[in-house]
Write an enzyme that holds these catalytic residues in place. Structure first.
Site, PDB file in Angstrom:
ATOM      1  N   SER A  93      -3.006   1.431  -7.517  1.00  0.00           N
ATOM      2  CA  SER A  93      -2.801   0.297  -8.410  1.00  0.00           C
ATOM      3  C   SER A  93      -3.365   0.609  -9.797  1.00  0.00           C
ATOM      4  O   SER A  93      -2.952   1.577 -10.425  1.00  0.00           O
ATOM      5  CB  SER A  93      -3.415  -0.970  -7.793  1.00  0.00           C
ATOM      6  OG  SER A  93      -2.883  -2.130  -8.380  1.00  0.00           O
ATOM      7  N   HIS A 121       1.517  -3.659  -0.811  1.00  0.00           N
ATOM      8  CA  HIS A 121       0.891  -3.028  -1.971  1.00  0.00           C
ATOM      9  C   HIS A 121      -0.411  -2.328  -1.588  1.00  0.00           C
ATOM     10  O   HIS A 121      -0.712  -1.246  -2.092  1.00  0.00           O
ATOM     11  CB  HIS A 121       0.633  -4.077  -3.044  1.00  0.00           C
ATOM     12  CG  HIS A 121      -0.038  -3.538  -4.267  1.00  0.00           C
ATOM     13  ND1 HIS A 121       0.483  -2.507  -5.017  1.00  0.00           N
ATOM     14  CD2 HIS A 121      -1.213  -3.876  -4.876  1.00  0.00           C
ATOM     15  CE1 HIS A 121      -0.318  -2.232  -6.029  1.00  0.00           C
ATOM     16  NE2 HIS A 121      -1.359  -3.055  -5.962  1.00  0.00           N
TER      17      HIS A 121
END
Length: 239
Positions: A70, A219
């Site tokens: 991320s 994610h």
């Protein structure tokens, strides 16, 4: 920056752990991550990549593999842009170098409403779930609470720095030149952070890029499917 989820959902066998020494970059800047370390008001990808280089120098490391998830993935991209001579291989987890939509203000607002004089974590949890309906995200945020010497609660990360520099965090990475370091982009199967249309742009910046998708993950790939994730990156690092 990514949506919050608990960082661990399982334990991978020892034989799946990469043999080469590597450094992992997650969401928070080195200065902001541990809470006990110094906080700093500036937070952009040039500075965060410099933090990583400082760590590598301190540890007297020569060449490293870097794994970044991320915001840590964007930091790793900038590191490769500024310090390519230091890298053996690069692993970017569920993030592209593009600009992302600003979508975290409700988290900032919820954290700022935490009563640090609360008598228990449960009291704070009950307050947070009124704003953040996802229980996993609330539990993840609660990991950043600690007891101060006075008995009140404190927050480990530098919330002001993150919020004040947030628009820098969601910006696209600007590259000096294409990067030819072997780079693996790992995507969560159920995540929309890397779209099919992003691959050509990624390849224009990372000339030696490959892509893998981890099943049964969103994610937070390394949390949702740790064995699949470690199997994937170990194979890449050791190849």
């Amino acid at each position: 920056a990514g949506r919050a989820r608990p960082p661990h959902r399982g334990t991978a066998p020892r034989h799946l752990q990469p043999r080469r020494r590597h450094h992992e970059l997650r969401r928070n800047r080195v200065y902001e991550h541990a809470g006990a370390s110094a906080h700093h008001g500036l937070m952009d990808y040039n500075v965060m990549a410099g933090d990583v280089m400082h760590f590598i120098d301190q540890q007297a490391l020569a060449e490293v593999n870097i794994v970044g998830h991320s915001m840590g993935g964007k930091t790793a991209m900038m590191f490769a842009n500024l310090y390519p001579h230091t890298l053996l291989k690069l692993i970017i987890v569920d993030i592209a170098p593009k600009q992302y939509r600003a979508s975290h203000q409700h988290y900032f607002d919820a954290i700022k409403q935490i009563n640090l004089h609360a008598t228990s974590r449960k009291e704070i949890e009950d307050k947070l779930v009124q704003t953040i309906q996802n229980k996993d995200e609330v539990l993840f945020l609660l990991k950043n609470l600690y007891r101060t010497e006075s008995g009140d609660f404190g927050i480990r990360f530098n919330l002001n720095a993150i919020e004040n520099n947030y628009m820098e965090i969601v910006k696209a990475i600007k590259f000096n030149s294409p990067i030819d370091i072997p780079t693996l982009f790992v995507k969560g199967h159920a995540s929309d952070y890397i779209l099919d249309g992003d691959c050509e742009s990624i390849k224009s910046h990372f000339l030696n890029a490959t892509f893998e998708t981890i099943e049964n993950s969103g994610h937070w790939v390394h949390a949702d499917n740790p064995i699949g994730f470690l199997t994937c990156i170990t194979k890449f690092i050791n190849s």
